[in-house]
Design an enzyme around this catalytic site. Structure first.
Site, PDB file in Angstrom:
ATOM      1  N   TRP A  88      17.763 -25.596 -18.690  1.00 29.46           N
ATOM      2  CA  TRP A  88      17.756 -26.279 -17.390  1.00 29.46           C
ATOM      3  C   TRP A  88      17.100 -25.400 -16.338  1.00 29.46           C
ATOM      4  O   TRP A  88      16.280 -25.871 -15.544  1.00 29.46           O
ATOM      5  CB  TRP A  88      19.180 -26.623 -16.970  1.00 29.46           C
ATOM      6  N   GLY A 124      19.263 -32.001 -19.358  1.00 23.65           N
ATOM      7  CA  GLY A 124      20.651 -31.539 -19.334  1.00 23.65           C
ATOM      8  C   GLY A 124      21.315 -31.668 -17.980  1.00 23.65           C
ATOM      9  O   GLY A 124      22.503 -31.344 -17.836  1.00 23.65           O
ATOM     10  N   ASP A 125      20.586 -32.147 -16.974  1.00 24.80           N
ATOM     11  CA  ASP A 125      21.136 -32.269 -15.630  1.00 24.80           C
ATOM     12  C   ASP A 125      22.078 -33.478 -15.559  1.00 24.80           C
ATOM     13  O   ASP A 125      21.669 -34.611 -15.816  1.00 24.80           O
ATOM     14  CB  ASP A 125      19.986 -32.440 -14.632  1.00 24.80           C
ATOM     15  N   ILE A 126      23.329 -33.244 -15.188  1.00 24.93           N
ATOM     16  CA  ILE A 126      24.330 -34.309 -15.196  1.00 24.93           C
ATOM     17  C   ILE A 126      24.004 -35.403 -14.185  1.00 24.93           C
ATOM     18  O   ILE A 126      24.197 -36.597 -14.457  1.00 24.93           O
ATOM     19  CB  ILE A 126      25.735 -33.725 -14.952  1.00 24.93           C
ATOM     20  N   GLN A 154      21.423 -37.579 -15.704  1.00 28.45           N
ATOM     21  CA  GLN A 154      22.017 -38.395 -16.760  1.00 28.45           C
ATOM     22  C   GLN A 154      22.785 -39.581 -16.172  1.00 28.45           C
ATOM     23  O   GLN A 154      22.690 -40.712 -16.666  1.00 28.45           O
ATOM     24  CB  GLN A 154      22.951 -37.539 -17.613  1.00 28.45           C
TER      25      GLN A 154
END
Length: 218
Positions: free
Chosen positions: A139, A158-160, A163
Site C-alpha cells: 500500500w 488493500g485500501d479499506i 474497498q
C-alpha cells in the site's frame, strides 16, 4: 520528477472512467472537482509516508515538523543515518519508524533503490524495489507512486476506504478483498489512479455527511 495530471486531464479521465464503467456514475456525480494528492518525492517523500501512518493528520504534521527542524531542514538519507534511533525518537518518531527511516536510507545509499531514477522503472518494477525495503508495504509503495511520482495507473487495492467505495458502487453486501479490489480495478486502466482519487473523494463526502449514498444504487 513526473508531473501530476492537470485538472483538465483529471476531468477527461473521469469522463473516460464512467464511459468504461457506469457503476462509477454515482461517485462521479457526487464528487466535486478534486486536485491530485501531490507530495514531495524521493527519500523524503517515502520517509514522510512512513511517519504519517497510524497517527492523526495533526499529529503527523507536528512530528514531521520536528523531524525537519531536527535535521536542519535536510531530510536526506545521509542526514537520517547521521542520527541514531535514540535521537530520531526525540523528534516524536516511534522506535519502529526510526528504524524504517534508517532502512530506507540504507537502501538508497547502498544502491538497492535509486530515487533519482525511479521514474524510469515500470510501475511493477518500482513497486517491487520499494517493497523489498523493510518497513515499506505494498500500500505504501503504491500510494508513493501515485502521490509522489504522479503515476496515473496505480491502484492500492488493500485500501479499506477504496474497498468500501467499490462495494457501494457495485451495490454489494460484502466489501471486496484486496485481490478482488485489484481485479475490479482492471476495467479502469489506464486511469486507475484517478479512479482511486474519485472513490476516496466520494467515500470522504459520504462519511462527512456531505452527500447521501443512494440505496439501491442507480
Amino acid at each position: 520528477m513526473p508531473i501530476p495530471p492537470t485538472p483538465v486531464e483529471i476531468a477527461a479521465a473521469r469522463e473516460a472512467l464512467i464511459a468504461l464503467d457506469p457503476a462509477l456514475a454515482q461517485a462521479h456525480a457526487r464528487t466535486p472537482v478534486f486536485e491530485w494528492r501531490a507530495r514531495p518525492g524521493g527519500y523524503e517523500g517515502l520517509f514522510r509516508m512512513i511517519v504519517d501512518q497510524q497517527v492523526s493528520v495533526a499529529a503527523a504534521a507536528a512530528i514531521w515538523k520536528r523531524v525537519v527542524e531536527g535535521l536542519d531542514g535536510e531530510v536526506t538519507p545521509q542526514a537520517v543515518l547521521a542520527c541514531d534511533a535514540t535521537r530520531l525518537r526525540t523528534f516524536g518518531l516511534s522506535g519502529q519508524k526510526a528504524k524504517y527511516g534508517h532502512e530506507i536510507a540504507f537502501a538508497h545509499t547502498e544502491g538497492r533503490i535509486d530515487f533519482d531514477h525511479l521514474e524510469g522503472l515500470s510501475d511493477e518494477e518500482a513497486i517491487a524495489r520499494l517493497v523489498a525495503i523493510k518497513g515499506v508495504g505494498k500500500w505504501t509503495a503504491e500510494t508513493f507512486l501515485m502521490f509522489c511520482e504522479g503515476r496515473q495507473d496505480v491502484f492500492p487495492g488493500g485500501d479499506i476506504a477504496l474497498q468500501e467505495a467499490i462495494r457501494w458502487a457495485d451495490g454489494g453486501t460484502l466489501r471486496p478483498t484486496e485481490k478482488q479490489a485489484w481485479a475490479r480495478a482492471e476495467i479502469w486502466r489506464p486511469h486507475r489512479s484517478v479512479a482511486a482519487h474519485l472513490l476516496w473523494g466520494w467515500y470522504g463526502a459520504v462519511k462527512r455527511g456531505e452527500v447521501v449514498l443512494e440505496t439501491p444504487l442507480s
